[in-house]
Design a protein around this motif. Sequence first.
Motif, mmCIF file in Angstrom:
data_model
loop_
_atom_site.group_PDB
_atom_site.id
_atom_site.type_symbol
_atom_site.label_atom_id
_atom_site.label_comp_id
_atom_site.label_asym_id
_atom_site.label_seq_id
_atom_site.Cartn_x
_atom_site.Cartn_y
_atom_site.Cartn_z
ATOM 1 N N MET A 1 0.855 -1.179 0.000
ATOM 2 C CA MET A 1 0.000 0.000 0.000
ATOM 3 C C MET A 1 0.895 1.235 0.000
ATOM 4 S SD MET A 1 -2.768 1.217 2.847
ATOM 5 C CE MET A 1 -4.208 0.507 2.094
ATOM 6 N N ALA A 2 0.671 2.099 -0.935
ATOM 7 C CA ALA A 2 1.511 3.300 -1.031
ATOM 8 C C ALA A 2 0.910 4.451 -0.232
ATOM 9 C CB ALA A 2 1.683 3.691 -2.484
ATOM 10 N N GLY A 3 -0.227 4.967 -0.641
ATOM 11 C CA GLY A 3 -0.846 6.093 0.041
ATOM 12 C C GLY A 3 -2.246 5.732 0.514
ATOM 13 N N TYR A 4 -2.853 6.649 1.205
ATOM 14 C CA TYR A 4 -4.182 6.393 1.765
ATOM 15 C C TYR A 4 -5.249 7.240 1.095
ATOM 16 C CZ TYR A 4 -1.296 4.055 5.159
ATOM 17 O OH TYR A 4 -0.380 3.231 5.743
ATOM 18 N N ALA A 5 -4.907 7.856 -0.029
ATOM 19 C CA ALA A 5 -5.864 8.607 -0.833
ATOM 20 C C ALA A 5 -5.410 8.475 -2.280
ATOM 21 C CB ALA A 5 -5.887 10.079 -0.417
ATOM 22 N N ASN A 6 -6.363 8.568 -3.210
ATOM 23 C CA ASN A 6 -5.986 8.474 -4.616
ATOM 24 C C ASN A 6 -5.850 9.864 -5.227
ATOM 25 O OD1 ASN A 6 -8.589 9.369 -5.516
ATOM 26 N ND2 ASN A 6 -9.378 7.289 -5.234
ATOM 27 N N LEU A 7 -5.435 9.911 -6.473
ATOM 28 C CA LEU A 7 -5.199 11.181 -7.158
ATOM 29 C C LEU A 7 -6.430 12.078 -7.143
ATOM 30 C CD1 LEU A 7 -3.320 9.775 -10.282
ATOM 31 C CD2 LEU A 7 -2.302 11.076 -8.413
ATOM 32 N N ASP A 8 -7.585 11.504 -7.465
ATOM 33 C CA ASP A 8 -8.823 12.305 -7.525
ATOM 34 C C ASP A 8 -9.200 12.872 -6.166
ATOM 35 O OD1 ASP A 8 -9.078 11.875 -10.271
ATOM 36 O OD2 ASP A 8 -10.286 10.052 -9.977
ATOM 37 N N GLU A 9 -9.044 12.064 -5.108
ATOM 38 C CA GLU A 9 -9.371 12.542 -3.766
ATOM 39 C C GLU A 9 -8.482 13.716 -3.370
ATOM 40 O OE1 GLU A 9 -10.981 8.639 -1.365
ATOM 41 O OE2 GLU A 9 -8.841 8.737 -1.843
ATOM 42 N N VAL A 10 -7.187 13.595 -3.626
ATOM 43 C CA VAL A 10 -6.266 14.667 -3.253
ATOM 44 C C VAL A 10 -6.575 15.928 -4.047
ATOM 45 C CG1 VAL A 10 -3.851 15.406 -3.237
ATOM 46 C CG2 VAL A 10 -4.457 13.108 -2.458
ATOM 47 N N ARG A 11 -6.819 15.785 -5.342
ATOM 48 C CA ARG A 11 -7.149 16.966 -6.157
ATOM 49 C C ARG A 11 -8.441 17.623 -5.701
ATOM 50 N NH1 ARG A 11 -4.742 14.157 -11.007
ATOM 51 N NH2 ARG A 11 -2.835 15.354 -11.345
ATOM 52 N N GLU A 12 -9.403 16.840 -5.279
ATOM 53 C CA GLU A 12 -10.687 17.380 -4.825
ATOM 54 C C GLU A 12 -10.565 18.042 -3.453
ATOM 55 O OE1 GLU A 12 -14.615 18.443 -4.948
ATOM 56 O OE2 GLU A 12 -13.532 17.466 -6.571
ATOM 57 N N LEU A 13 -9.779 17.474 -2.565
ATOM 58 C CA LEU A 13 -9.726 17.939 -1.182
ATOM 59 C C LEU A 13 -8.723 19.065 -0.927
ATOM 60 C CD1 LEU A 13 -9.991 14.441 0.551
ATOM 61 C CD2 LEU A 13 -11.768 16.201 0.423
ATOM 62 N N THR A 14 -7.675 19.143 -1.725
ATOM 63 C CA THR A 14 -6.651 20.142 -1.464
ATOM 64 C C THR A 14 -7.172 21.549 -1.711
ATOM 65 O OG1 THR A 14 -4.387 20.828 -1.905
ATOM 66 C CG2 THR A 14 -5.656 20.066 -3.789
ATOM 67 N N THR A 15 -6.623 22.478 -0.958
ATOM 68 C CA THR A 15 -6.969 23.888 -1.149
ATOM 69 C C THR A 15 -5.860 24.626 -1.893
ATOM 70 O OG1 THR A 15 -6.010 24.457 0.994
ATOM 71 C CG2 THR A 15 -8.379 23.951 0.936
ATOM 72 N N VAL A 16 -4.817 23.895 -2.283
ATOM 73 C CA VAL A 16 -3.678 24.490 -2.970
ATOM 74 C C VAL A 16 -3.829 24.239 -4.470
ATOM 75 C CG1 VAL A 16 -1.158 24.512 -3.161
ATOM 76 C CG2 VAL A 16 -2.240 24.115 -0.942
ATOM 77 N N ASP A 17 -4.065 25.300 -5.233
ATOM 78 C CA ASP A 17 -4.288 25.173 -6.670
ATOM 79 C C ASP A 17 -3.111 24.513 -7.379
ATOM 80 O OD1 ASP A 17 -6.828 26.262 -6.527
ATOM 81 O OD2 ASP A 17 -6.139 28.304 -6.956
ATOM 82 N N GLU A 18 -1.884 24.826 -6.959
ATOM 83 C CA GLU A 18 -0.698 24.251 -7.591
ATOM 84 C C GLU A 18 -0.639 22.736 -7.408
ATOM 85 O OE1 GLU A 18 0.265 28.542 -6.625
ATOM 86 O OE2 GLU A 18 -0.760 26.886 -5.628
ATOM 87 N N VAL A 19 -1.137 22.238 -6.288
ATOM 88 C CA VAL A 19 -1.175 20.790 -6.061
ATOM 89 C C VAL A 19 -2.197 20.158 -6.994
ATOM 90 C CG1 VAL A 19 -1.767 18.981 -4.384
ATOM 91 C CG2 VAL A 19 -0.341 20.916 -3.688
ATOM 92 N N LYS A 20 -3.332 20.794 -7.191
ATOM 93 C CA LYS A 20 -4.355 20.281 -8.107
ATOM 94 C C LYS A 20 -3.822 20.154 -9.525
ATOM 95 C CE LYS A 20 -8.240 22.221 -5.593
ATOM 96 N NZ LYS A 20 -9.419 23.051 -5.597
ATOM 97 N N GLU A 21 -2.902 21.045 -9.901
ATOM 98 C CA GLU A 21 -2.399 21.101 -11.273
ATOM 99 C C GLU A 21 -1.177 20.221 -11.509
ATOM 100 O OE1 GLU A 21 -1.784 25.287 -11.739
ATOM 101 O OE2 GLU A 21 -3.928 25.719 -11.604
#
Length: 150
Positions: A1-21
Amino acid sequence: MAGYANLDEVRELTTVDEVKELSDIKLKNYIDRAGSWIRRVTKQTFEAETDPDILLDLTTATYLLVEYLWYQDQLDNKDSNLMAATSETIGSYSYTTNKTAVSESKIGDDMTGIKELDMILGSLMVASVNNSFFFSVSTPSKGKPGPYEL
């Protein structure tokens, strides 16, 4: 197991626009680093975890750590974190602070300084201890017998 969230979850939950991109590869790397951080701090993998509250904490900790790691990786932040001292002069008054000593005295090695994230990591450490089975055997002392000993 690598992480505890997937790409879509992190992009949806983050408040940092640069992380979304971030590209999928770069974001996956941050998610993997966050998962490694969680495993190192808690000393467990949570592979068989089913408690929805703990799973939510793992997801939240992952995206907060992704933000934290991304922020720390920015060149300006790396430079300022590597500087040992900061000096400031106001008129004839000047002072120097040692940034490293201040940050080390307030934050443990496992912690980030982000209150919500550190509280989640702390609770996951407690969850890992509470899920362990402890068994102890004690023997009567050789001193004075207790009330139920003959």
